[in-house]
Design a protein around this motif. Structure first.
Motif, short mmCIF file in Angstrom:
data_model
loop_
_atom_site.label_atom_id
_atom_site.label_comp_id
_atom_site.label_asym_id
_atom_site.label_seq_id
_atom_site.Cartn_x
_atom_site.Cartn_y
_atom_site.Cartn_z
N ALA A 91 0.83 -1.21 0.00
CA ALA A 91 0.00 0.00 0.00
C ALA A 91 0.87 1.26 0.00
CB ALA A 91 -0.89 0.00 1.25
N VAL A 92 0.29 2.36 -0.49
CA VAL A 92 1.00 3.64 -0.34
C VAL A 92 1.02 4.00 1.14
CG1 VAL A 92 0.49 4.52 -2.65
CG2 VAL A 92 -1.13 4.95 -0.77
N GLY A 93 2.01 4.79 1.53
CA GLY A 93 2.13 5.09 2.95
C GLY A 93 3.14 6.18 3.24
N LEU A 94 3.86 5.98 4.34
CA LEU A 94 4.73 7.02 4.89
C LEU A 94 5.74 7.56 3.88
CD1 LEU A 94 5.30 8.49 7.55
CD2 LEU A 94 6.71 6.56 8.26
N THR A 95 6.42 6.68 3.15
CA THR A 95 7.44 7.16 2.22
C THR A 95 6.81 7.96 1.08
OG1 THR A 95 7.34 5.00 1.09
CG2 THR A 95 9.11 5.32 2.70
N ASP A 96 5.65 7.52 0.60
CA ASP A 96 4.97 8.24 -0.48
C ASP A 96 4.52 9.63 0.00
OD1 ASP A 96 4.71 5.81 -2.42
OD2 ASP A 96 3.94 5.12 -0.50
N LEU A 97 4.08 9.70 1.26
CA LEU A 97 3.68 10.99 1.82
C LEU A 97 4.88 11.92 1.90
CD1 LEU A 97 1.35 10.04 4.82
CD2 LEU A 97 0.71 11.38 2.82
N CYS A 98 6.03 11.39 2.36
CA CYS A 98 7.24 12.22 2.45
C CYS A 98 7.65 12.76 1.09
CB CYS A 98 8.40 11.40 3.03
SG CYS A 98 8.23 11.05 4.78
N LEU A 99 7.43 11.96 0.07
CA LEU A 99 7.81 12.37 -1.29
C LEU A 99 6.74 13.22 -1.96
CD1 LEU A 99 9.40 8.96 -2.31
CD2 LEU A 99 10.63 11.13 -2.11
N GLY A 100 5.65 13.47 -1.25
CA GLY A 100 4.58 14.32 -1.78
C GLY A 100 3.82 13.66 -2.92
N GLN A 101 3.83 12.33 -2.95
CA GLN A 101 3.20 11.64 -4.09
C GLN A 101 1.76 11.20 -3.82
OE1 GLN A 101 6.19 8.68 -4.90
NE2 GLN A 101 7.37 10.10 -6.17
N ARG A 127 13.80 3.94 0.13
CA ARG A 127 14.22 5.32 0.38
C ARG A 127 13.92 5.76 1.82
NH1 ARG A 127 12.37 8.76 -4.79
NH2 ARG A 127 13.67 10.31 -3.75
N GLY A 128 13.23 4.90 2.57
CA GLY A 128 12.80 5.24 3.93
C GLY A 128 13.91 5.74 4.86
N PRO A 129 15.03 5.00 4.94
CA PRO A 129 16.07 5.44 5.89
C PRO A 129 16.60 6.85 5.59
CG PRO A 129 16.43 3.17 5.26
CD PRO A 129 15.33 3.68 4.37
N GLU A 130 16.64 7.22 4.30
CA GLU A 130 17.10 8.56 3.95
C GLU A 130 15.98 9.58 4.23
OE1 GLU A 130 18.43 5.92 2.06
OE2 GLU A 130 20.21 6.45 3.21
N LEU A 131 14.74 9.21 3.87
CA LEU A 131 13.63 10.13 4.11
C LEU A 131 13.47 10.45 5.60
CD1 LEU A 131 11.07 8.60 1.58
CD2 LEU A 131 12.13 10.87 1.43
N ALA A 132 13.88 9.48 6.44
CA ALA A 132 13.73 9.68 7.89
C ALA A 132 14.57 10.84 8.41
CB ALA A 132 14.11 8.39 8.64
N VAL A 133 15.60 11.23 7.65
CA VAL A 133 16.43 12.35 8.12
C VAL A 133 16.10 13.67 7.40
CG1 VAL A 133 18.39 11.01 8.96
CG2 VAL A 133 18.31 11.65 6.56
N THR A 134 15.08 13.66 6.57
CA THR A 134 14.75 14.88 5.83
C THR A 134 13.68 15.70 6.54
OG1 THR A 134 12.98 13.84 4.57
CG2 THR A 134 15.20 13.76 3.60
N SER A 136 11.05 16.63 5.18
CA SER A 136 9.72 16.21 4.75
C SER A 136 9.11 15.23 5.76
CB SER A 136 9.75 15.59 3.35
OG SER A 136 10.56 14.45 3.34
N MET A 137 9.95 14.42 6.41
CA MET A 137 9.42 13.52 7.44
C MET A 137 8.83 14.33 8.59
SD MET A 137 8.88 10.39 8.34
CE MET A 137 9.94 9.14 7.62
N LYS A 138 9.53 15.40 8.96
CA LYS A 138 9.00 16.27 10.05
C LYS A 138 7.66 16.88 9.63
CE LYS A 138 12.94 17.43 12.83
NZ LYS A 138 14.14 18.22 12.88
N GLN A 139 7.57 17.26 8.35
CA GLN A 139 6.31 17.85 7.87
C GLN A 139 5.18 16.83 7.95
OE1 GLN A 139 6.90 19.35 3.92
NE2 GLN A 139 7.82 21.25 4.65
N VAL A 140 5.50 15.60 7.55
CA VAL A 140 4.48 14.54 7.61
C VAL A 140 4.05 14.29 9.06
CG1 VAL A 140 4.04 12.09 7.18
CG2 VAL A 140 5.16 13.47 5.44
N MET A 141 5.02 14.33 9.98
CA MET A 141 4.67 14.17 11.41
C MET A 141 3.65 15.25 11.81
SD MET A 141 6.10 11.56 12.66
CE MET A 141 6.49 10.61 11.23
N GLY A 142 3.89 16.46 11.34
CA GLY A 142 2.97 17.57 11.64
C GLY A 142 1.58 17.31 11.08
#
Ligand SMILES: Nc1ncnc2c1ncn2[C@@H]1O[C@H](COP(=O)(O)OP(=O)(O)OP(=O)(O)O)[C@@H](O)[C@H]1O
Ligand SMILES: [Mg+2]
Length: 225
Positions: A91-101, A127-134, A136-142
């Motif tokens: 399913a689409v999820g956290l990584t897709d959200l971080c990438l704005g897709q 790409r998850g481990p890299e996205l975790a330090v960007t 965009s992950m903080k934005q998704v948390m918000g």
């Protein structure tokens, strides 16, 4: 597997000490939240297989059952998290959200408990481990905080994996799941590493306590056995 109002991961029949231990955990989490409010919770552990996914799923169910809007998000990009257990890995999820897709509404998965939703790792898991330090992950948390009272992140262990340490400072609080038989020094080292990364440690959840080891469980069995 589906999340229902009837099941806890690893549960035996209702009214068991196992179910009651998760009621106690819910009560502790809600009491802690009254004292020091938090919404995003990272769930990690010193090592692999200590019960993170089991605990985060069951805690989410318990919060959902008392109508607390809760999202369990899978931030274990090594396919050892709730997406695997529930069979939602595609399913689409956290990584897709971080990438704005995708939009959040497209990514949230309903469960039989109206207050509880799941967010999978997403289709860009590599790409998850890299996205975790960007950022965009903080934005998704918000974004997630606007949608739920509690956002529980199922994550990797601290030892040998970067993701939990990367996310430790991006969440409001961190719960560390530890097997009862783990050495205190190992748990302490894990807490120190997390704190060095800016984590606010909410507590340690001790898993796999044997009934014979616990005075609480002995008392429970005497009354309800
Ligand atoms: N309290 C418990 N009693 C019995 N079995 C348990 C308990 N907690 C976890 N397990 C089992 O132990 C195994 C590992 O649990 P789980 O997948 O929750 O750990 P994890 O920390 O998420 O692992 P990983 O580090 O691989 O992500 C699973 O098969 C789970 O069903
Ligand atoms: Mg897991």
């Amino acid at each position: 597997m589906l999340i229902t109002t009837e099941t806890l991961l690893g549960a035996d029949p209702p009214r068991s000490a196992y179910l009651e231990s998760y009621r106690v955990l819910r009560s502790s989490v809600l009491a802690l939240n009254e004292k020091e409010p938090f919404q995003t919770v990272l769930v990690t552990s010193p090592g692999q297989g200590e019960g993170k996914t089991t605990v985060v799923t069951n805690l989410g169910i318990m919060l959902g059952l008392v109508e607390k809007p809760t999202i369990i998000a899978d931030a274990d990009f090594y396919a050892e998290g709730i997406s695997e257990v529930l069979g939602t890995a595609d399913a689409v999820g956290l990584t897709d959200l971080c990438l704005g897709q995708v939009q959040l509404d497209e990514a949230l998965i309903e469960t039989e408990i109206p207050s509880l939703h799941i967010l999978s790792t997403g289709t860009q898991i590599d790409r998850g481990p890299e996205l975790a330090v960007t950022g965009s992950m903080k934005q998704v948390m918000g974004q997630l905080k606007e949608r739920a009272e509690f956002v529980l992140l199922d994550c990797t262990p601290v030892s040998g994996f970067a993701t939990a340490l990367s996310l430790a400072g991006a969440v409001d609080t961190v719960f560390v799941v530890s097997l009862a038989r783990s050495q205190a020094t190992v748990v302490q080292r894990c807490l120190d590493e997390l704190r060095e990364r800016g984590a606010n440690i909410g507590g340690v959840i001790v898993n796999d306590v044997l009934p014979s080891d616990s005075a609480v469980h002995r008392a429970f069995h005497r009354y309800y056995g």
